[in-house]
Write a protein that holds these residues in place. Sequence first.
Motif, mmCIF file in Angstrom:
data_model
loop_
_atom_site.group_PDB
_atom_site.id
_atom_site.type_symbol
_atom_site.label_atom_id
_atom_site.label_comp_id
_atom_site.label_asym_id
_atom_site.label_seq_id
_atom_site.Cartn_x
_atom_site.Cartn_y
_atom_site.Cartn_z
ATOM 1 N N GLN B 38 -23.804 4.541 39.664
ATOM 2 C CA GLN B 38 -23.260 6.021 39.636
ATOM 3 C C GLN B 38 -21.639 5.781 39.622
ATOM 4 O O GLN B 38 -21.270 5.467 40.568
ATOM 5 N N LYS B 42 -20.337 11.318 37.645
ATOM 6 C CA LYS B 42 -21.178 11.395 36.767
ATOM 7 C C LYS B 42 -22.749 11.091 37.302
ATOM 8 O O LYS B 42 -22.846 10.905 38.231
ATOM 9 N N GLY B 43 -23.704 11.478 36.693
ATOM 10 C CA GLY B 43 -25.030 11.177 37.145
ATOM 11 C C GLY B 43 -25.495 9.722 37.189
ATOM 12 O O GLY B 43 -24.814 8.841 36.658
ATOM 13 N N PRO B 44 -26.477 9.241 38.358
ATOM 14 C CA PRO B 44 -26.720 8.034 38.296
ATOM 15 C C PRO B 44 -27.285 7.491 36.902
ATOM 16 O O PRO B 44 -28.197 8.160 36.132
#
Lengths: 115, 111
Positions: B38, B42-44
């Motif tokens: 991650q 931001k998203g994983p």
Amino acid sequence: SQTIHQWPATLVQPVGSPLSLECTVEGTSNPNLYWYRQAAGRGLQLLFYSVGIGQISSEVPQNLSASRPQDRQFILSSKKLLLSDSGFYLCAWRPVRIGSVDTQYFGPGTRLTVL
Amino acid sequence: GESVGLHLPTLSVQEGDNSIINCAYSNSASDYFIWYKQESGKGPQFIIDIRSNMDKRQGQRVTVLLNKTVKHLSLQIAATQPGDSAVYFCAENGSSYKLIFGSGTRLLVRP
């Protein structure tokens, strides 16, 4: 290929106002869908998951609710936001294949700040 | 299934060195494990996964090792680059529908 969208990307809301965050997935059918919250510098807290239209499981009691009005749409809502609702909200999807365990794929997230 | 932790452990490595990020998992019945990366804001992002019938799996510059005896998972990154700087999470399958996430490790790459 599959894609996942979340909007808005960022949101600043006053305490007591309503909330609606939307997540949509493209390129797949009947996925499992998830909402997570992530506080700054912390891990992922599962809020809700859904295995089908209208089917919602809540993981923790809270000020939020979720709905799945369509197969690839997942909505996170609140009637009255609290300061503690601030955080980074992540939607994720998982393909469902009989006899197989699969990973979850995350969207870009929504940064919510409650003032 | 909640992952908590006020301060993420941090691993600092020199650019070009190899990195090893460790994770202890909780359920001896877990049969599927994942590493996510991650980046800030931001998203994983999925990196690599491994099933319990394996003890090693390699990807591009990454290797995941699984030791079921001690319930330990590790992610090795070869020739670490500045773009590898991020928070890394391990996850295990907690049930048919849910994953259990670790608390995360922050990787800092020094130029």
